[in-house]
Design a protein around this motif. Structure first.
Motif, PDB file in Angstrom:
ATOM      1  N   LYS A 103       0.815  -1.219   0.000  1.00  0.00           N
ATOM      2  CA  LYS A 103       0.000   0.000   0.000  1.00  0.00           C
ATOM      3  C   LYS A 103       0.846   1.265   0.000  1.00  0.00           C
ATOM      4  O   LYS A 103       0.514   2.252  -0.646  1.00  0.00           O
ATOM      5  CB  LYS A 103      -0.936  -0.028   1.202  1.00  0.00           C
ATOM      6  N   ASP A 104       1.953   1.228   0.748  1.00  0.00           N
ATOM      7  CA  ASP A 104       2.781   2.423   0.848  1.00  0.00           C
ATOM      8  C   ASP A 104       3.414   2.747  -0.497  1.00  0.00           C
ATOM      9  O   ASP A 104       3.590   3.917  -0.850  1.00  0.00           O
ATOM     10  CB  ASP A 104       3.880   2.222   1.912  1.00  0.00           C
ATOM     11  N   ARG A 105       3.736   1.696  -1.224  1.00  0.00           N
ATOM     12  CA  ARG A 105       4.334   1.903  -2.547  1.00  0.00           C
ATOM     13  C   ARG A 105       3.409   2.694  -3.441  1.00  0.00           C
ATOM     14  O   ARG A 105       3.835   3.564  -4.196  1.00  0.00           O
ATOM     15  CB  ARG A 105       4.619   0.542  -3.167  1.00  0.00           C
ATOM     16  N   TYR A 106       2.143   2.364  -3.323  1.00  0.00           N
ATOM     17  CA  TYR A 106       1.103   3.041  -4.091  1.00  0.00           C
ATOM     18  C   TYR A 106       1.150   4.554  -3.812  1.00  0.00           C
ATOM     19  O   TYR A 106       1.133   5.385  -4.730  1.00  0.00           O
ATOM     20  CB  TYR A 106      -0.229   2.438  -3.653  1.00  0.00           C
ATOM     21  N   LEU A 107       1.235   4.889  -2.539  1.00  0.00           N
ATOM     22  CA  LEU A 107       1.265   6.304  -2.161  1.00  0.00           C
ATOM     23  C   LEU A 107       2.577   6.970  -2.574  1.00  0.00           C
ATOM     24  O   LEU A 107       2.604   8.093  -3.058  1.00  0.00           O
ATOM     25  CB  LEU A 107       1.089   6.450  -0.644  1.00  0.00           C
ATOM     26  N   LEU A 108       3.685   6.264  -2.362  1.00  0.00           N
ATOM     27  CA  LEU A 108       4.985   6.864  -2.641  1.00  0.00           C
ATOM     28  C   LEU A 108       5.174   7.131  -4.125  1.00  0.00           C
ATOM     29  O   LEU A 108       5.726   8.166  -4.514  1.00  0.00           O
ATOM     30  CB  LEU A 108       6.100   5.939  -2.135  1.00  0.00           C
ATOM     31  N   HIS A 140      12.779   1.579  -6.458  1.00  0.00           N
ATOM     32  CA  HIS A 140      13.594   2.546  -7.202  1.00  0.00           C
ATOM     33  C   HIS A 140      12.777   3.721  -7.709  1.00  0.00           C
ATOM     34  O   HIS A 140      13.207   4.876  -7.640  1.00  0.00           O
ATOM     35  CB  HIS A 140      14.255   1.863  -8.410  1.00  0.00           C
ATOM     36  N   LEU A 141      11.612   3.398  -8.236  1.00  0.00           N
ATOM     37  CA  LEU A 141      10.783   4.458  -8.803  1.00  0.00           C
ATOM     38  C   LEU A 141      10.343   5.432  -7.720  1.00  0.00           C
ATOM     39  O   LEU A 141      10.379   6.647  -7.907  1.00  0.00           O
ATOM     40  CB  LEU A 141       9.559   3.829  -9.494  1.00  0.00           C
ATOM     41  N   ALA A 142       9.953   4.878  -6.589  1.00  0.00           N
ATOM     42  CA  ALA A 142       9.544   5.745  -5.485  1.00  0.00           C
ATOM     43  C   ALA A 142      10.696   6.646  -5.059  1.00  0.00           C
ATOM     44  O   ALA A 142      10.490   7.828  -4.756  1.00  0.00           O
ATOM     45  CB  ALA A 142       9.066   4.902  -4.315  1.00  0.00           C
ATOM     46  N   ALA A 143      11.904   6.095  -5.044  1.00  0.00           N
ATOM     47  CA  ALA A 143      13.058   6.898  -4.628  1.00  0.00           C
ATOM     48  C   ALA A 143      13.239   8.085  -5.553  1.00  0.00           C
ATOM     49  O   ALA A 143      13.427   9.225  -5.117  1.00  0.00           O
ATOM     50  CB  ALA A 143      14.319   6.028  -4.631  1.00  0.00           C
ATOM     51  N   LYS A 144      13.151   7.802  -6.851  1.00  0.00           N
ATOM     52  CA  LYS A 144      13.319   8.905  -7.820  1.00  0.00           C
ATOM     53  C   LYS A 144      12.237   9.950  -7.639  1.00  0.00           C
ATOM     54  O   LYS A 144      12.517  11.158  -7.615  1.00  0.00           O
ATOM     55  CB  LYS A 144      13.231   8.329  -9.242  1.00  0.00           C
ATOM     56  N   ASP A 171      15.296  19.925   7.104  1.00  0.00           N
ATOM     57  CA  ASP A 171      15.961  19.257   5.991  1.00  0.00           C
ATOM     58  C   ASP A 171      15.401  17.856   5.882  1.00  0.00           C
ATOM     59  O   ASP A 171      15.259  17.155   6.891  1.00  0.00           O
ATOM     60  CB  ASP A 171      17.477  19.192   6.234  1.00  0.00           C
ATOM     61  N   LEU A 172      15.099  17.429   4.667  1.00  0.00           N
ATOM     62  CA  LEU A 172      14.475  16.128   4.446  1.00  0.00           C
ATOM     63  C   LEU A 172      15.321  15.329   3.465  1.00  0.00           C
ATOM     64  O   LEU A 172      15.720  15.836   2.420  1.00  0.00           O
ATOM     65  CB  LEU A 172      13.057  16.316   3.894  1.00  0.00           C
ATOM     66  N   TYR A 173      15.619  14.091   3.843  1.00  0.00           N
ATOM     67  CA  TYR A 173      16.459  13.235   3.006  1.00  0.00           C
ATOM     68  C   TYR A 173      15.759  11.920   2.733  1.00  0.00           C
ATOM     69  O   TYR A 173      15.034  11.409   3.580  1.00  0.00           O
ATOM     70  CB  TYR A 173      17.778  12.917   3.723  1.00  0.00           C
ATOM     71  N   VAL A 174      16.007  11.402   1.544  1.00  0.00           N
ATOM     72  CA  VAL A 174      15.578  10.034   1.249  1.00  0.00           C
ATOM     73  C   VAL A 174      16.772   9.124   1.489  1.00  0.00           C
ATOM     74  O   VAL A 174      17.856   9.357   0.969  1.00  0.00           O
ATOM     75  CB  VAL A 174      15.121   9.891  -0.222  1.00  0.00           C
ATOM     76  N   HIS A 175      16.570   8.106   2.304  1.00  0.00           N
ATOM     77  CA  HIS A 175      17.645   7.137   2.538  1.00  0.00           C
ATOM     78  C   HIS A 175      17.131   5.785   2.084  1.00  0.00           C
ATOM     79  O   HIS A 175      16.171   5.265   2.643  1.00  0.00           O
ATOM     80  CB  HIS A 175      18.006   7.106   4.023  1.00  0.00           C
ATOM     81  N   THR A 176      17.763   5.235   1.053  1.00  0.00           N
ATOM     82  CA  THR A 176      17.311   3.917   0.598  1.00  0.00           C
ATOM     83  C   THR A 176      18.022   2.832   1.400  1.00  0.00           C
ATOM     84  O   THR A 176      19.227   2.874   1.592  1.00  0.00           O
ATOM     85  CB  THR A 176      17.603   3.725  -0.904  1.00  0.00           C
ATOM     86  N   SER A 177      17.235   1.892   1.843  1.00  0.00           N
ATOM     87  CA  SER A 177      17.764   0.830   2.690  1.00  0.00           C
ATOM     88  C   SER A 177      18.595  -0.154   1.885  1.00  0.00           C
ATOM     89  O   SER A 177      18.347  -0.376   0.706  1.00  0.00           O
ATOM     90  CB  SER A 177      16.606   0.093   3.353  1.00  0.00           C
ATOM     91  N   ALA A 178      19.574  -0.746   2.552  1.00  0.00           N
ATOM     92  CA  ALA A 178      20.366  -1.793   1.902  1.00  0.00           C
ATOM     93  C   ALA A 178      19.610  -3.117   1.897  1.00  0.00           C
ATOM     94  O   ALA A 178      20.083  -4.100   1.351  1.00  0.00           O
ATOM     95  CB  ALA A 178      21.697  -1.951   2.634  1.00  0.00           C
ATOM     96  N   GLY A 179      18.466  -3.140   2.558  1.00  0.00           N
ATOM     97  CA  GLY A 179      17.588  -4.289   2.444  1.00  0.00           C
ATOM     98  C   GLY A 179      17.576  -5.219   3.628  1.00  0.00           C
ATOM     99  O   GLY A 179      18.565  -5.849   3.933  1.00  0.00           O
ATOM    100  N   ARG A 180      16.505  -5.297   4.378  1.00  0.00           N
ATOM    101  CA  ARG A 180      16.310  -6.293   5.430  1.00  0.00           C
ATOM    102  C   ARG A 180      14.940  -6.028   6.003  1.00  0.00           C
ATOM    103  O   ARG A 180      14.620  -4.894   6.336  1.00  0.00           O
ATOM    104  CB  ARG A 180      17.332  -6.168   6.561  1.00  0.00           C
ATOM    105  N   TYR A 181      14.187  -7.052   6.157  1.00  0.00           N
ATOM    106  CA  TYR A 181      12.844  -6.938   6.720  1.00  0.00           C
ATOM    107  C   TYR A 181      12.876  -6.296   8.096  1.00  0.00           C
ATOM    108  O   TYR A 181      12.012  -5.476   8.448  1.00  0.00           O
ATOM    109  CB  TYR A 181      12.233  -8.341   6.786  1.00  0.00           C
ATOM    110  N   ILE A 182      13.865  -6.630   8.882  1.00  0.00           N
ATOM    111  CA  ILE A 182      13.913  -6.158  10.266  1.00  0.00           C
ATOM    112  C   ILE A 182      14.043  -4.644  10.336  1.00  0.00           C
ATOM    113  O   ILE A 182      13.712  -4.032  11.331  1.00  0.00           O
ATOM    114  CB  ILE A 182      15.050  -6.862  11.053  1.00  0.00           C
ATOM    115  N   CYS A 183      14.471  -4.005   9.232  1.00  0.00           N
ATOM    116  CA  CYS A 183      14.562  -2.546   9.241  1.00  0.00           C
ATOM    117  C   CYS A 183      13.198  -1.901   9.348  1.00  0.00           C
ATOM    118  O   CYS A 183      13.086  -0.711   9.597  1.00  0.00           O
ATOM    119  CB  CYS A 183      15.268  -2.030   7.990  1.00  0.00           C
TER     120      CYS A 183
END
Lengths: 449, 991
Positions: A103-108, A140-144, A171-183
């Motif tokens: 769902k969040d992807r949809y919004l992002l 990736h698309l959401a990040a862009k 100040d607002l930053y996008v930080h893309t995760s290196a990947g892990r569910y626990i994050c």
């Protein structure tokens, strides 16, 4: 009162999300404007508390209550107190990794400015001067799109110093995760953001006191935050009127599995499972019958067809013996093996275990080992006792975070509701579901170097 | 004389702030600030745990310590809590023996066992394994898991620590110790889920000086002592004794384990004030010198008539030298009694400390500082809120103190966390809250050190500039206290160097607000002028105006670190008549004396030429030592001396604390304690034999101490102390067992030689028995080993502490020596300096010797493993100097040193360093000793022949070390077959 019924998704355009000008033309940034120009942080906090907004990340914790614990450092006259920390942080948890949740992807991807506006409101309320969107790396698309929205916001003086002529800096930053569910666990997220291993932290101290880099921090889900501009703009009465018989506001519900049309729909909070599944997802695909479902992502208990009329809100689903979680249905049909489904889920959880605490780290792979043998027809009668013991072993209070208890939920409810299937596997020495004749291969963990 | 440890504070553990809690409905009193696990363990109840450690706090990873917490008496269900993460509260009710938590604790072990291999029979940890103990404690006996176990590939981590990752239970203790506690950077945790991996990024030697502690901190056999494993025995078979580390002046308490006549290993012996739970690698592995092929095992120059040397043989040989005028040279590593005894035998006017003129001047300053300022213990050091290190790389010379300084640097975090209500044992939270904020550390050194990165200000200057800098700081402080702003800014303006200005200002500011500041320095710069400045600084910091101005809670502490394990002991007996080395040479040349007795003195400061000179001017040279040295090769008589594991004596540490080391095993004759040899010398050679008129050989250290104290007024130790230390408790005339009650093979170990059961070795009247018979150690604070029922591992120490991590239950009062501030070597002011003036014109650099931890102690530096750690000579100069001379990082340079008037030529590899003065060079040069610092150096380019020769030498050195290591191991195993058992004790005639 506004007649808007689908605030979160109303402006979504997946092909080309609205630019800042377009977003403003359609009423965007009015909520943020009201918050930062007309209201003090305490006033915004009151509004959000009174609205009854609950967290949409899965826990359902009242947002106002979460924010109220943040220590504030402004005097009555607006000056900063002496002991104010240099930074206070707002973090948006956009690490959407719960299986069955999109769902969040949809919004992002669809309306990134909505989140940016929301974060301005939230940051103002908690005096945060630095904010991060911790985004799942695969989006990736959401990040862009988010970065583009942020850049536009900076250009239009909605971020940076002295926003819209006020004293507020953010100040607002996008930080893309290196990947892990626990994050997705807020304190593990904070550790990951700091560059450390993504192990969750013990609480207390709570992030509101010692969070990111030891400073006051609030972590909120994308969907939770996305409600803020609308609440500020249209008021609490409107918000509550969206779902008069349940928790206030709307919810993004989803469905996946062998349904006719999987997807995401914004509906009033408390919509029944039946309505989501049959009215919006079109019901089961031809030839398949409903056997059971997980109402809110992989780490929730199974519900059965007898629960179809349960309203999908936090209390009602809880009374039915499960959790609302993220509100995304994972549907199990009658032609697919429940044991295989549970095995698949436990494989996911054991792989995603961070490895900090013994029950999760050593318990989930054990469950996988047992389930694999059962699914392959090598199960033994005592295996069901072992699984029951493991469910007890990995339950709440015994582990360091909620990952393992989440893994236990589908397992224990499957053992309860689909006990016959498990027994059949053991007695017959094979899986009787037609779609699952071949033996399951588990990844053997050759660890280390 | 006796100090009531006013400097030792212990974080409120020993205070009376207690609360009542109910454990299984029984009331217990526990410390208020602590966590529940510590409280339960302090009550001596059995609650299993893994990841918690008294020195590292709690993190809640293993979940082993779970207990059930009940709301009140009526609550029968309760909820599970992790006791290590739970603070104690008044009236709290917990269940230890309830079914819920017992079952869960067993399940935790069961989960760990899914991957733990069945290695016990072949695992070095077996018999002292914390995992074994906890498994038994939880009652887990039957395995339910039928799947495969995950496996790992192990790494080569160096010569000291073995790696067997399959055994890992992922308790995270190793990385928490190595990285968080000890500041190591090359060891970490990798991976996730159930294949978490602890190791280095690539195979290679562990770089931390504390890597050996991984062996003791790992609750299973992942990290094991490789040297112990190579020549292995089970813990229950070891014969142990409480000892003191002989490799630096900190005086860490150790436990030496021996079997079949050879030393097997050293482990930490808990001492709350000093080493706590941790040793440095030099202390742990340095014991290898006892088994070295360089040991002196036979006498030289003594004729003996029968198979073995007897006292009669000795008397007959030595009596030839009666009447010669002997000078005795003591040493910084010989015991207190041996040094003193020698001094009295030769007479105070013929006793030399073995120090040079320069070092005697340093000794003079040092003893004045010991008189004025009591040095804090390591546990007190950990409470400091400002640390200033001047001219000593403690991370290498005295690593254990550096470890304590690292903990002091965390006090800032602890303070910040405490303000938020987070107790210090919540380790992860404290570190998060503290972030990168540290207690201020100011480092003023002539070399770069491992603590530089943690310092608030770090300045590298040549030794004389350090003195200048200190003088400036003192001026600024005085001016500031006097309220004289003009003088203050004048002084600061006069400082030319920007970096120095920043340092001086910052330090002065810090001193003015610190409540518990600490100054640390040491002998490595060989500078008496430095000590004079430090004396001045301390006087300023203790002056009334300063105290009034700053309202400090306690006055600044001072710790000066000498080189040797008994340097302070030696210092305590020096007086104005004591001779320096130069004066000894002068006297020999002037024929005021003819002969020398060297007591455990390798004369490391003298060049080959000077040694020859010494030999030529000396009629009779008698050397008492345990290992070969250039001077022992030249001696007429060599008497083999017992090493620390084979003898008894007292060492005095940097604080002036007197500590006793005990024999772990009797030495093979003719090796014996040096003071026993002195008995023979007393009886045969010295006409001045005040105490031994009856020609008695003292049978025990106790008897010797009694003689020394009754006969000589200058014996520095209070006799009442010795009664205390040899007293093992009320009913312990039986003595304390050195062996465990499970020691095996006693009746069969000599069976290949003789089938008759041999008599046990008699003890030396010193309250410890060479057998398993006797009292249990628990009533004494000098424990040979630790063990308790159900606790076979080193965690058994919990049972002997008042509170976990706190003082030992039966600790005895510390004894500190008194320093009267008498003048040392008064007549030296007119003495000649043997160093002739060599023109300094050609020497462009001031060279400071950067002692590494493995090369810094003469006794241990030759052991093969330490020799192998020295990879290459390194010389560090500033980037600027290098570029001016067009030298490249990594190339060979030829170093020419001016050492005692001689030019020494050595090759080294260049390393360029930022931020050091242009004329300063520091380096790790294996050919130089710790006595060689602050030298003049000139640098040139070597030619191809020089390089080839150097590389060849290095190859040979490394090869020899490897061969030596292999040979030693082979010999030890052969020796196992011919176990020497002494049947009775006392003297050489007791065969």
């Amino acid at each position: 009162m506004s007649d808007l019924t689908k605030p979160l998704t109303q402006l979504i355009n997946l092909d080309k999300p609205l630019s800042i000008e377009e977003y403003i033309n359609k009423g965007g940034y009015q909520g943020a404007s009201r918050a930062i120009k007309d209201l003090t942080p305490a006033q915004v906090l009151n509004i959000i508390s009174d609205s009854g907004l609950k967290g949409r990340g899965g826990a359902g914790f009242p947002t106002g209550m979460k924010w109220s614990c943040v220590p504030m450092f402004t005097n009555v006259d607006g000056t900063k107190k002496d002991n104010a920390p240099e930074f206070k942080y707002l973090v948006c948890n956009a690490d959407e990794m719960e299986p069955g949740t999109f769902k969040d992807r949809y919004l992002l991807e669809g309306v990134p400015h909505q989140l940016v506006e929301a974060m301005i409101i939230a940051a103002h309320t908690i005096e945060a001067n630095r904010a991060y969107i911790f985004l799942r790396g695969e989006y990736h698309l959401a990040a862009k799109r988010l970065q583009k929205a942020i850049d536009e916001a900076y250009e239009n003086n909605w971020l940076g110093k002295n926003i819209q002529g006020t004293d507020i800096c953010l100040d607002l930053y996008v930080h893309t995760s290196a990947g892990r569910y626990i994050c997705g666990e807020e304190t593990a997220l904070i550790n990951a953001l700091e560059g450390k291993r993504a192990n969750p932290r013990a609480k207390p101290p709570f992030p509101q006191f010692s969070g990111l880099f030891g400073k006051p921090t609030v972590v909120n889900n994308v969907e939770t935050l996305s409600n803020l501009p609308h609440i500020l703009k249209n008021g609490i009465d409107w918000f509550k009127a969206l779902s008069p018989n349940s928790d206030p506001g709307t919810k993004l519900y989803a469905a996946c599995g062998r349904v006719k049309s999987a997807g995401v729909w914004e509906l009033p909070m408390g919509t029944t499972i039946r309505e989501v599944l049959y009215t919006h997802a079109g019901g089961m695909m031809d030839g398949y019958k409903l056997k059971g479902l997980l109402p809110g992502g992989a780490s929730t208990d199974f519900l059965l067809p007898e629960h179809l009329d349960t309203p999908m809100d936090f209390d009602s689903i809880s009374k039915a013996g499960s959790r609302l979680g993220t509100g995304g249905l994972i549907v199990l049909d009658d032609k697919n093996c429940p044991v295989a489904m549970v095995l698949n889920l436990l494989q996911f959880f054991s792989q995603e275990s961070c490895g900090w605490c013994t029950p999760c780290r050593d318990g989930t792979p054990w469950a996988v080992e047992v389930l694999t043998r059962i699914e392959n027809g090598q199960g033994r009668p005592e295996d069901l006792d072992t699984l029951a013991n493991l469910c007890d072993f990995m339950w709440l209070g015994k582990t360091h975070c909620a990952l393992a208890p989440g893994a236990v939920e589908p397992l224990k409810s499957a053992l309860r509701y689909f006990h016959d299937d498990f027994e059949q596997h053991i007695d017959k020495g094979c899986c009787s579901y037609s779609s699952n004749q071949s033996s399951v291969h588990t990844a053997t963990h050759q660890g280390g170097h | 004389m006796n100090d009531s440890s006013s400097l030792d504070s212990d974080k409120g553990k020993e205070n009376n702030n207690k609360v009542t809690i109910y454990i299984d409905d029984v009331a217990h009193q526990v410390c208020a600030n602590d966590n529940l696990l510590a409280g339960v363990l302090s009550e001596k109840l059995n609650l299993p745990y893994f990841c918690w450690h008294p020195s590292m706090g709690s993190v809640g990873a293993c979940r082993q310590c779970a207990v059930t917490q009940f709301q009140d008496e009526n609550d029968t269900r309760g909820r599970m809590v992790m006791s290590c993460m739970t603070p104690v509260t008044e009236g709290m009710r917990i269940g230890l023996k309830d079914k819920g938590s017992e079952k869960f604790r067993e399940q935790v072990i069961g989960a760990m066992m899914t991957n733990h291999p069945h290695d016990c029979p072949v695992c070095a940890e077996g018999g002292e394994c914390h995992l074994q103990d906890m498994t038994v404690m939880t009652g887990h006996t039957s395995r339910d898991y039928v799947g495969s176990k995950r496996t790992f590939t192990n790494q080569y981590l160096g010569e000291f620590v073995g790696h067997e990752m399959n055994r890992c239970i992922t308790c995270y203790r190793c990385v928490r110790f190595y990285s968080d506690y000890a500041g190591g950077e090359d060891f970490g945790v990798y991976g996730s889920a159930n294949h978490v991996y602890f190791g280095r990024q690539t195979d290679g030697e562990l770089e931390s000086e504390f890597s050996g502690n991984l062996v003791e901190i790992c609750p299973t056999g992942v990290f094991t002592n490789k040297l112990f494993s190579a020549h292995y025995t089970r813990k229950w078979d070891l014969q142990s004794a409480p000892s003191i580390c002989a490799h630096c002046s900190i005086g860490c308490n150790t436990s030496i384990g021996e079997r079949f006549g050879s030393v097997r290993r050293v482990v930490n012996r808990f001492n709350h004030d000093i080493n706590g739970y941790f040793l440095c690698d030099r202390g742990r592995y340095g014991i290898g010198f006892v088994n070295s092929d360089k040991r002196i095992r036979q006498s030289k120059g003594i004729k003996f008539s029968s198979k073995q040397l007897t006292n009669l043989d000795l008397a007959k040989s030595l009596v030839h030298f009666r009447g010669e005028k002997f000078i005795g040279i003591g040493s910084e590593r010989a015991s207190l009694e041996a040094n003193f005894y020698l001094q009295q035998l030769v007479g105070e006017d013929k006793f030399s400390s073995g120090l040079s003129n320069n070092e005697m001047a340093m000794a003079n300053e040092h003893q004045a500082m010991l008189h004025h300022y009591k040095a804090p213990s390591l546990s007190a050091i950990e409470q400091s809120d400002l640390v200033i290190i001047i001219g000593e790389d403690i991370t290498q010379t005295s690593p254990r103190m550096a470890l304590s300084v690292r903990q002091a640097l965390r006090n800032k975090s602890i303070e910040l966390a405490s303000a938020m209500g987070i107790p210090s044992w919540q380790d992860a939270a404290v570190r998060t809250i503290g972030g990168e904020q540290l207690t201020p550390l100011f480092s003023l050194n002539s070399v770069s050190t491992k603590l530089d990165g943690s310092s608030k200000q770090n300045l590298i200057l040549s030794p004389d500039k350090i003195c200048e800098c200190l003088s400036n700081i003192i001026q600024v402080l005085c001016a500031f206290i006097a309220g004289d702003k003009v003088v203050t800014s004048n002084v600061i303006d006069a400082l030319k160097d920007e970096a120095t200005v920043v340092f001086v200002k910052s330090l002065a500011d810090a001193l003015l607000i610190a409540k518990n500041p600490l100054v640390i320095s040491g002998w490595s710069l060989q500078s008496a002028a430095l000590f004079a400045q430090i004396n001045q600084l301390m006087a300023t910091l203790h002056s009334e105006p300063f105290i009034a101005h700053t309202q400090q809670a306690s006055k600044a502490n001072l710790a000066i670190l000498p080189r040797g394990c008994n340097s302070i002991g030696l210092l305590s007996i020096l007086d104005e008549q004591t001779l320096s080395i130069e004066q000894v040479l002068d006297k020999l040349v002037a024929e005021e004396a003819q002969s020398l007795v060297l007591l455990e003195q390798e004369m490391g400061g003298l060049s080959e030429a000077l040694l020859q000179n010494l030999r030529e001017n000396c009629q009779t040279l008698i050397v008492l030592d345990h290992s070969e040295s250039p001077i022992s090769e030249l001696a007429d008589i060599v008497l083999p001396v017992a090493a620390v594991s084979e003898g008894d004596g007292h060492y005095v540490n940097y604080q002036g604390l007197v500590q006793r080391y005990h024999q772990a095993h009797p030495p093979v004759l003719p090796i014996q304690d040096s003071w026993r040899w002195l008995d023979s010398l007393a009886n045969c050679i010295f006409s001045v034999n005040k105490m031994n008129k009856d020609n008695v050989h003292h049978h025990s250290l106790k008897q010797l101490n009694e003689s020394l104290s009754t006969q000589f007024e200058h014996w520095p130790v209070d006799q009442r102390y010795f009664n205390q230390s040899n007293n093992t408790g009320s009913s312990n005339e039986k003595g304390i067992a050195r062996q465990t009650h499970r020691a095996s093979g006693r009746t069969s170990q000599m069976a290949n030689i003789s089938v008759h059961e041999n008599k046990t070795t008699q003890s030396q009247f010193d309250s410890f028995n060479f057998s398993m018979e006797g009292s249990v150690a628990s009533t004494n604070d000098e424990m040979p080993f630790t063990w308790a029922p159900g606790w076979n591992s080193n965690q058994s120490i919990n049972q002997y502490q008042t509170q976990v991590g706190g003082e030992l239950i039966h600790r005895t009062q510390n004894l500190f020596l008194n320093f009267d501030n008498k003048r040392i070597n008064q007549h030296n002011e007119n003495g000649t300096n043997r160093t002739p003036q060599v023109s300094k014109e050609n020497f462009g650099f001031i060279f400071v010797n950067q002692i590494t931890w493995h090369q810094g102690d003469w006794q241990a530096h030759n052991i093969p493993e330490f020799s192998l750690l020295h990879k290459r000579n390194i010389i560090s100069v500033s980037v600027q100097s290098a570029s001016e001379n067009e030298w490249q990082n990594g190339q060979y340079l030829k170093l020419s040193f001016n050492v005692e008037g001689e030019e020494l030529s050595i090759l080294a590899t260049l390393q360029t360093v930022e931020y050091i003065p242009k004329d300063l060079a520091f380096g790790q040069i294996v050919e130089l000793s710790t006595k060689h610092s602050n030298l003049s150096l000139s640098i040139s380019l070597p030619d191809k022949a020089d390089i080839a020769q150097h590389q060849q030498k290095e190859i040979i050195r490394i090869e020899q070390a490897k061969v030596s290591k292999a040979n030693i191991l082979t010999q030890l195993k052969i020796n196992d077959q011919t176990i020497p058992i002494r049947l009775v004790s006392g003297g050489l005639d007791d065969v």
